[in-house]
Each structure stands twice: as structure tokens, then as C-alpha cells.
Write an enzyme that holds these catalytic residues in place. Structure first.
Site, PDB file in Angstrom:
ATOM      1  N   CYS A 217     -10.726 -25.007 -30.231  1.00 49.14           N
ATOM      2  CA  CYS A 217     -11.434 -23.929 -30.911  1.00 49.14           C
ATOM      3  C   CYS A 217     -11.459 -24.261 -32.401  1.00 49.14           C
ATOM      4  O   CYS A 217     -10.400 -24.451 -33.017  1.00 49.14           O
ATOM      5  CB  CYS A 217     -10.735 -22.592 -30.676  1.00 49.14           C
ATOM      6  SG  CYS A 217     -11.422 -21.254 -31.680  1.00 49.14           S
ATOM      7  N   CYS A 220      -9.525 -20.921 -34.402  1.00 49.42           N
ATOM      8  CA  CYS A 220      -8.093 -20.552 -34.392  1.00 49.42           C
ATOM      9  C   CYS A 220      -7.175 -21.741 -34.101  1.00 49.42           C
ATOM     10  O   CYS A 220      -5.953 -21.603 -34.144  1.00 49.42           O
ATOM     11  CB  CYS A 220      -7.827 -19.428 -33.393  1.00 49.42           C
ATOM     12  SG  CYS A 220      -7.866 -19.952 -31.664  1.00 49.42           S
ATOM     13  N   ASP A 338     -22.746  -9.087  -5.280  1.00 49.92           N
ATOM     14  CA  ASP A 338     -23.627  -9.449  -6.389  1.00 49.92           C
ATOM     15  C   ASP A 338     -24.054 -10.913  -6.231  1.00 49.92           C
ATOM     16  O   ASP A 338     -23.218 -11.808  -6.284  1.00 49.92           O
ATOM     17  CB  ASP A 338     -22.853  -9.236  -7.696  1.00 49.92           C
ATOM     18  CG  ASP A 338     -23.651  -9.587  -8.938  1.00 49.92           C
ATOM     19  OD1 ASP A 338     -24.688 -10.265  -8.815  1.00 49.92           O
ATOM     20  OD2 ASP A 338     -23.228  -9.190 -10.039  1.00 49.92           O
TER      21      ASP A 338
END
Length: 412
Positions: A217, A220, A338
Site C-alpha cells: 500500500c 500506509c 445473487d
């Protein structure tokens, strides 16, 4: 450590007996293995039964979106080198099914247990595992399991401070974030083909950078840990840098990754990689997956794929065109109702294959294939689809309940 003293109270013994009787009745009535209903009855009679059954075992838990059942089988085979194993080999992976499986293993030393992602924290609390294998997290059954970061958070909180050795895939940022709350983690570079569920940082929400096989990342500093085990082509690299050949009867890169994680788990219990990997060769098929069956004069290879990550891996191992492919999709409660995930699968990888579409939701799949510019035929059932294919091999890819339907139809 496993011992020989009987941990079961009279009430627990009654619960086990009643559960087995109900399971046997369910089987006799033709309603499946009976493990889930038997486990439910047993837990009603003794809510503490899972903990009691586990306390004399060295337990390994296996959880992931894809590959749980296969990895559980591979670990169980490897650990049989060290002693008797009890396992929920048929994939009943919620507390009732797990309780049922453990109740059948009175002489076992090891318990190797597949756990549904949603139930991992609770089952870990009850069974006090020595080892937990975390393989991957990706979208699946969106109506039931919620989104992946919530599952990762559930794992992270549930496993915080766990005494278990966590064997975790360092190539999946969600798994790394979930495992990082534990004091004792063994990192395995098992790879990650499907990356679409890990483009944002699970720790801060920043955008993930992915140079080569690395990830971090930029905001961070959350980053890929250094692995001590790794999948490298057809070999597993152990922490000493030795390369051990993987010989599997199961196809595909994903199963080599499962074998690498399984070898790391086996080593926790003192089974060396060479012995573990040799024993994994025994596994030919897992609950019907990868079986080749004769049906209507054709050779059908049965492949299970439940979500975008699973379909991507499965497409990578089918025979090249013009091998026919039959796709079957249902949307029953066990699959998740779904079907929007169909739009995340890259069906252009099937170009050149004659495609037949069956299953409850064949029209949903047909619309998706139409948009992907694929040639296909919609069929009423397996028999009709097979008749449209020439003699020889057919790859049959199905999601969970569609796969069970197929197995019943072909008598597998």
C-alpha cells in the site's frame, strides 16, 4: 497433545449416539450423507460437544473461498504419515457437519477440518486448533457472506492472539491482513491469480501497488511479508531453500498451490515435505471434483467452480479447443441467489470451444456469454447437451448445487 483418556461425558456420548442414528436414518431415506442433520441433533443435546470431541485431537482448520475441500484432503493424507486422522472429507464445513465428522473418529490423533469462512472464528474458539491454514478470500455468495473485507475483519478479530500456528498465503492481501493479528504466522507464497478483490488496502483503504509478484500500500506501508515456503513451478521451496517436487494426480496450478500450503502445515506436525508430498499423490479426486466419468459414450470431466476466482483457475486447466465445454449454473441457497458474479468472469477465455449452457440460471449465463461474443447453445439438461457434443472428452464446469445435480445424473 492427543491422549487416550475419554473426554466424553454421558450426555456427550448420548448426543453422539443420537446424532449417528439420525444420520443413518437420513441416509437410509436417500437424503444425502446425514452428517449435517446428525450434527444438529447432537449439538442440540450437548451444545459443548464440538469442544469435547476436539480436546483429544491435534486440530488443523482450513478456511478459504476456494480450495478448502481439496487442501483439507491433501493435509489429511500427509498427516496420516504420523497417525490416524479424522476429517470432514465430504465438505460439510459448518459446526453441525464438523461435529458429525469428529464424532466418527474416536481413535484419531489428528483432526483436519475444513471450515466455512463465516464460521472460522467460532470453530477456532471451540476446537483450540494447533494450526490454521488460510488460503485466499474472494467474492462468493454475495447475499450470504457479505463483502470480502468484512470476512477478513471477522478473521482478524477472531484469530487475534490465537495460540495456533497460522499458515497463510502471503500473496493475498486480505489473508495477510487477517492473519497479521496472530503472533505465530508461517507465510507461504502460494500465488494469487484473481486479484480483483484486493485492489484497495484492507488496512487503510489506499490503492494497492502491484509491481510483479509483490504488493504494497503506497499510503500506509502495509506490504507483502517475506515467505518462508513458496510454490515455484512444479516444486515447493521449504524454509531451508530445498526444492521438493510436487507430484499430484489433481490438475492445475491452483492444486500445486494447495499442495505447497499443505506441505507447510504438515511440517508443523513434524511430517517432512518429501513424505507429505509423496502421500498427496494418493488423492485422485475430491468429492467428485476432477473425476472423469463415462456418460452417453463420452468422457465427462467434472469441474467445480463457484465464483469468479474459481472459474478463472478452472479455465486455465481445461483441454484446448475444440474440446466442448458444458457450463451449468444454479442460484439456490447453497450457491448464493445473487448471480451478478457471472459478469466478473472472463468468458472470452472459452473462445474456440463449442459451449453448451444448462442449469437453473442458464439464461443468465447465456446473456453473459452473448455479451462476451461467445458461440453457445442453451440446452434443457445434461443429456441434451452431451448429445450435441462429439464422442470424446467434454469439460463440464458447474457451480455448487449444479455440480451435485450433475453427479447424481451421471451416477458419480
Amino acid at each position: 497433545m492427543a491422549g487416550n483418556s475419554d473426554p466424553l461425558t454421558p450426555r456427550a456420548k448420548l448426543a453422539v449416539t443420537a446424532g449417528k442414528a439420525v444420520a443413518a436414518a437420513s441416509r437410509a431415506a436417500g437424503r444425502g450423507s446425514g452428517s449435517v442433520i446428525g450434527g444438529r441433533v447432537a449439538l442440540k443435546l450437548d451444545p459443548d460437544l464440538l469442544r469435547r470431541l476436539a480436546q483429544n485431537l491435534d486440530v488443523t482448520l482450513v478456511s478459504a473461498t476456494n480450495g478448502k475441500t481439496t487442501t483439507t484432503r491433501l493435509i489429511a493424507e500427509a498427516l496420516r504419515a504420523a497417525g490416524p486422522v479424522v476429517s470432514n472429507a465430504l465438505g460439510a464445513n459448518m459446526p453441525a457437519g464438523i461435529t458429525s465428522a469428529l464424532a466418527g473418529g474416536s481413535d484419531a490423533r489428528y483432526g483436519v477440518i475444513e471450515v466455512d469462512e463465516k464460521y472460522l472464528a467460532g470453530v477456532a474458539r471451540d476446537t483450540e486448533p494447533k494450526c490454521i491454514a488460510l488460503l485466499n478470500l474472494s467474492r462468493d455468495q454475495l447475499d450470504r457472506a457479505a463483502e470480502t473485507r468484512m470476512l477478513a475483519e471477522n478473521w482478524r478479530e477472531g484469530l487475534a492472539g490465537s495460540k495456533a500456528v497460522i499458515v497463510a498465503n502471503c500473496d493475498d492481501p486480505l489473508v495477510v491482513w487477517a492473519a497479521s493479528s496472530s503472533p505465530n504466522v508461517i507465510w507461504v507464497a502460494a500465488g494469487q491469480m484473481w486479484k480483483d478483490d484486493a485492489w484497495s488496502c484492507p488496512s487503510c483503504g489506499g490503492v494497492m501497488q502491484r509491481p510483479g509478484d509483490d504488493w504494497f500500500c503506497g499510503e500506509c506501508g502495509f506490504r507483502r511479508p517475506t515467505p518462508s515456503w513458496a510454490l515455484s513451478g512444479d516444486h515447493v521451496l521449504d524454509p531451508h531453500g530445498s526444492a521438493w517436487p510436487i507430484h499430484l494426480q489433481l490438475p492445475g496450478r491452483a492444486n500445486k498451490a494447495n499442495a505447497a500450503s499443505s506441505a507447510a502445515v504438515a511440517a508443523v506436525f513434524g511430517v517432512p515435505p518429501q513424505v507429505a508430498l509423496e502421500r498427496m499423490y494418493q488423492v485422485q479426486a475430491v468429492a467428485g471434483r476432477y473425476d472423469v466419468v463415462q456418460f452417453e459414450g463420452r468422457d465427462l470431466r467434472l469441474l467445480l467452480a463457484k465464483n469468479p476466482a474459481g472459474w478463472l483457475e478452472t479455465f486455465s486447466l481445461i483441454d484446448p479447443p475444440p474440446t466442448p465445454v458444458i457450463l451449468s449454473v444454479n442460484a439456490r441457497s447453497a450457491d448464493g441467489t445473487d448471480t451478478s458474479w457471472l459478469w466478473d468472469v472472463d468468458y472470452t477465455r472459452l473462445s474456440g470451444h463449442p459451449i453448451c449452457v444448462i442449469g437453473d440460471r442458464r439464461l443468465d449465463l447465456a446473456v453473459r456469454l452473448e455479451v462476451a461474443n461467445q458461440q453457445f447453445q442453451v440446452c434443457e439438461n445434461l443429456d441434451q447437451a452431451v448429445q450435441l457434443c462429439p464422442p470424446g472428452r467434454i469439460e463440464v464446469i458447474a457451480n455448487y448445487t449444479a455440480f451435485q445435480d450433475l453427479r447424481r445424473r451421471v451416477g458419480n
